[in-house]
Design a protein around this motif. Structure first.
Motif, PDB file in Angstrom:
ATOM      1  N   VAL A 201      12.250 -25.777  -6.164  1.00 40.79           N
ATOM      2  CA  VAL A 201      13.048 -26.225  -7.316  1.00 40.79           C
ATOM      3  C   VAL A 201      14.524 -26.089  -6.951  1.00 40.79           C
ATOM      4  O   VAL A 201      14.914 -25.138  -6.276  1.00 40.79           O
ATOM      5  CB  VAL A 201      12.732 -25.332  -8.540  1.00 40.79           C
ATOM      6  N   CYS A 202      15.335 -27.029  -7.413  1.00 42.18           N
ATOM      7  CA  CYS A 202      16.779 -26.927  -7.200  1.00 42.18           C
ATOM      8  C   CYS A 202      17.455 -26.833  -8.563  1.00 42.18           C
ATOM      9  O   CYS A 202      17.475 -27.799  -9.321  1.00 42.18           O
ATOM     10  CB  CYS A 202      17.285 -28.154  -6.438  1.00 42.18           C
TER      11      CYS A 202
ATOM     12  N   TYR B   3      18.797 -32.396  -2.440  1.00 42.84           N
ATOM     13  CA  TYR B   3      19.603 -31.936  -1.294  1.00 42.84           C
ATOM     14  C   TYR B   3      18.723 -32.033  -0.039  1.00 42.84           C
ATOM     15  O   TYR B   3      17.628 -31.455   0.003  1.00 42.84           O
ATOM     16  CB  TYR B   3      20.041 -30.508  -1.598  1.00 42.84           C
ATOM     17  N   ALA B   4      19.221 -32.771   0.961  1.00 39.71           N
ATOM     18  CA  ALA B   4      18.362 -33.214   2.069  1.00 39.71           C
ATOM     19  C   ALA B   4      17.565 -32.108   2.787  1.00 39.71           C
ATOM     20  O   ALA B   4      16.403 -32.333   3.159  1.00 39.71           O
ATOM     21  CB  ALA B   4      19.210 -34.011   3.062  1.00 39.71           C
ATOM     22  N   PRO B   5      18.131 -30.907   3.010  1.00 34.94           N
ATOM     23  CA  PRO B   5      17.331 -29.888   3.718  1.00 34.94           C
ATOM     24  C   PRO B   5      16.030 -29.499   2.997  1.00 34.94           C
ATOM     25  O   PRO B   5      15.107 -28.992   3.641  1.00 34.94           O
ATOM     26  CB  PRO B   5      18.292 -28.691   3.805  1.00 34.94           C
ATOM     27  N   PHE B   6      15.947 -29.758   1.698  1.00 40.52           N
ATOM     28  CA  PHE B   6      14.671 -29.492   1.013  1.00 40.52           C
ATOM     29  C   PHE B   6      13.554 -30.301   1.674  1.00 40.52           C
ATOM     30  O   PHE B   6      12.426 -29.851   1.789  1.00 40.52           O
ATOM     31  CB  PHE B   6      14.756 -29.894  -0.476  1.00 40.52           C
TER      32      PHE B   6
ATOM     33  N   VAL C 148       3.945 -29.324   0.182  1.00 40.13           N
ATOM     34  CA  VAL C 148       5.085 -28.700  -0.507  1.00 40.13           C
ATOM     35  C   VAL C 148       5.765 -29.791  -1.343  1.00 40.13           C
ATOM     36  O   VAL C 148       6.058 -30.873  -0.840  1.00 40.13           O
ATOM     37  CB  VAL C 148       6.081 -28.092   0.510  1.00 40.13           C
ATOM     38  N   LEU C 149       6.000 -29.468  -2.612  1.00 44.38           N
ATOM     39  CA  LEU C 149       6.554 -30.452  -3.546  1.00 44.38           C
ATOM     40  C   LEU C 149       8.060 -30.256  -3.722  1.00 44.38           C
ATOM     41  O   LEU C 149       8.523 -29.122  -3.867  1.00 44.38           O
ATOM     42  CB  LEU C 149       5.857 -30.275  -4.906  1.00 44.38           C
ATOM     43  N   VAL C 150       8.785 -31.367  -3.708  1.00 43.65           N
ATOM     44  CA  VAL C 150      10.215 -31.347  -4.074  1.00 43.65           C
ATOM     45  C   VAL C 150      10.479 -32.553  -4.971  1.00 43.65           C
ATOM     46  O   VAL C 150       9.690 -33.496  -5.005  1.00 43.65           O
ATOM     47  CB  VAL C 150      11.153 -31.414  -2.834  1.00 43.65           C
ATOM     48  N   ASN C 151      11.583 -32.501  -5.689  1.00 45.33           N
ATOM     49  CA  ASN C 151      11.959 -33.676  -6.480  1.00 45.33           C
ATOM     50  C   ASN C 151      12.736 -34.655  -5.613  1.00 45.33           C
ATOM     51  O   ASN C 151      13.231 -34.310  -4.557  1.00 45.33           O
ATOM     52  CB  ASN C 151      12.786 -33.249  -7.700  1.00 45.33           C
TER      53      ASN C 151
ATOM     54  N   LEU D 246      15.097 -21.196   2.710  1.00 49.52           N
ATOM     55  CA  LEU D 246      14.121 -22.239   2.336  1.00 49.52           C
ATOM     56  C   LEU D 246      13.099 -22.397   3.460  1.00 49.52           C
ATOM     57  O   LEU D 246      11.885 -22.482   3.218  1.00 49.52           O
ATOM     58  CB  LEU D 246      14.818 -23.584   2.104  1.00 49.52           C
ATOM     59  N   ALA D 247      13.602 -22.413   4.693  1.00 53.32           N
ATOM     60  CA  ALA D 247      12.710 -22.572   5.850  1.00 53.32           C
ATOM     61  C   ALA D 247      11.770 -21.365   5.954  1.00 53.32           C
ATOM     62  O   ALA D 247      10.562 -21.517   6.181  1.00 53.32           O
ATOM     63  CB  ALA D 247      13.538 -22.738   7.120  1.00 53.32           C
ATOM     64  N   LEU D 248      12.335 -20.181   5.739  1.00 51.95           N
ATOM     65  CA  LEU D 248      11.540 -18.948   5.816  1.00 51.95           C
ATOM     66  C   LEU D 248      10.384 -18.967   4.813  1.00 51.95           C
ATOM     67  O   LEU D 248       9.279 -18.493   5.089  1.00 51.95           O
ATOM     68  CB  LEU D 248      12.469 -17.767   5.507  1.00 51.95           C
TER      69      LEU D 248
END
Ligand SMILES: Cc1ncc(COP(=O)(O)O)c(C=O)c1O
Length: 388
Positions: free
Chosen positions: A164-165, A117-120, A110-113, A96-98
């Motif tokens: 996306v997760c 999960y916290a590292p997102f 960068v979009l997340v919901n 994910l970091a890469l």
């Protein structure tokens, strides 16, 4: 003859360096996504064989390993892969970091919901990108994507990447092909890259169908990457190791080049051995594991409905993590966590998964039933202390 695996066996993990069992007292840990079950015997045998061979030198992934990965994903999910589509990575979170450097520049949105999960969230921020969140909407006991909000956020912030997760942690949704296609349409419209974390794919529960994002991405393959691993499925997180899939040649080359910057493109030999045996020989163990998990989920839902009916429970469609709305018991996140810790049972505090996790807790039910029963009984004690 069919081997029956014993998921009721309680194995003492204290004093082993286990993250989950780090306590000096008799706390029951129902938190981090790590199961209290012994790994599948074929995996343990593969590692033992590597040790018995005695030479632990530099090791490359073999064609037999690629074949195992290709067969698992092709036969289970109709995801056609070739060797050229596959890269190895020490973990899904490192990948994910890469991906920040593959698809974005410092400062990009960068979009997340939310929840997620916290590292997102942390990987976006630690890499100097701008975190944008779109809250999931809850109705009929499950989360839904808010497509209008996602589109508005993409436009407003000029989003470059959507993480996306799927299946979703912590809400347990297995996004349907229709939902994923709607996300894809939006991302295509605004030229947003998609990275799909599919680490919980193999833990999809009865009645639900997991759709790998890459099976939908035709025509947009230069902007879609999926990440997965055998570590969550087979409870071998300590081994470390994961996969990156992409179908576009130039994209794979870009990811590969990015990995080479830090020399992080290969796994240790035990991870290769474990991965190959898991995908070739782990299917029966996984089927029995899922049956055990389904039973534990049913047990937990019935127990909570009976003993703690004010907790609003989200039934998971995948994995062994259950999202609990505890707002009837307290209006304070810290108090919720502390009261459970005081009763010597540990759950994950929902607030760590974003603002939507306010007054929620996440419970992990992937443990022998005896431990689960004891942990749930302590939850009852804890909430009784709160007295409402
Ligand atoms: C959605 C999700 N992604 C990634 C991970 C961790 O992946 P890794 O250990 O390969 O970094 C987890 C672990 O719980 C997870 O739930």
């Amino acid at each position: 003859m069919r081997v029956l695996y014993n998921f009721d066996e309680v194995i003492d993990r204290r004093g082993t360096g286990s993250l989950k069992w780090h306590y000096s007292d008799d706390t029951i840990p129902l938190w981090v996504a790590d199961m209290d079950f012994k790994a599948a015997p074929p995996i343990l045998n593969a590692i033992e064989q590597a040790v018995q061979h005695g030479i632990l030198g530099y090791t490359k992934p073999t064609d037999a390993l690629y074949d195992a990965i290709i067969e698992w994903h092709g036969s289970r999910y109709e995801l056609p892969l070739a060797k050229e589509n596959i890269l190895f990575s020490p973990g899904v979170v490192p990948s994910l970091a890469l991906m920040m450097n593959v698809f974005t520049e410092v400062g990009d949105a960068v979009l997340v919901n939310d929840p997620i999960y916290a590292p997102f969230m942390s990987k976006v921020e630690q890499n100097g990108r701008t975190l944008i969140t779109s809250s999931l909407q809850e109705s009929e006991g499950k989360y839904h994507l808010d497509l209008a909000d996602i589109e508005a956020k993409i436009i407003e912030h000029d989003v470059k990447l959507y993480l996306v997760c799927n299946p979703h942690n912590p809400g347990g949704r297995v996004w349907t092909a229709d939902e994923l296609n709607a996300v894809l349409d939006l991302c295509k419209k605004y030229d947003v890259a998609i990275v799909s974390d599919e680490i919980h794919q193999d833990l999809t529960l009865r009645g639900h169908t997991f759709t790998p994002f890459l099976t939908l991405a035709q025509g947009y393959e230069h902007k879609v990457v999926s990440l997965t691993s055998m570590t969550k499925t087979f409870n071998i997180a300590g081994i470390k190791g994961s996969l990156i899939f992409a179908k576009d040649v130039a994209l794979i080359e870009k990811i590969d080049a990015q990995q080479h910057l830090n020399d992080e493109y290969e796994l240790n030999m035990f991870a290769y051995a474990a991965m190959q045996s898991a995908y070739n020989e782990g299917g029966e163990w996984l089927a029995q594991l899922l049956a055990y998990i389904e039973d534990n989920i049913e047990f937990t839902l019935e127990f909570l409905a009976d003993k703690l009916p004010k907790i609003k429970v989200m039934r998971p469609e995948a994995s062994y993590l259950i999202w609990l709305d505890c707002s009837a018991y307290s209006q304070d996140d810290e108090q919720l966590y502390d009261i459970l810790r005081a009763a010597k049972v540990e759950l994950n505090a929902g607030i760590k998964y974003g603002e939507e996790g306010h007054l929620k807790m996440r419970i992990n039910v992937a443990c022998p039933r005896m431990l689960l029963e004891a942990g749930l009984a302590r939850m009852v004690m804890a909430f009784e202390r709160l007295g409402n």
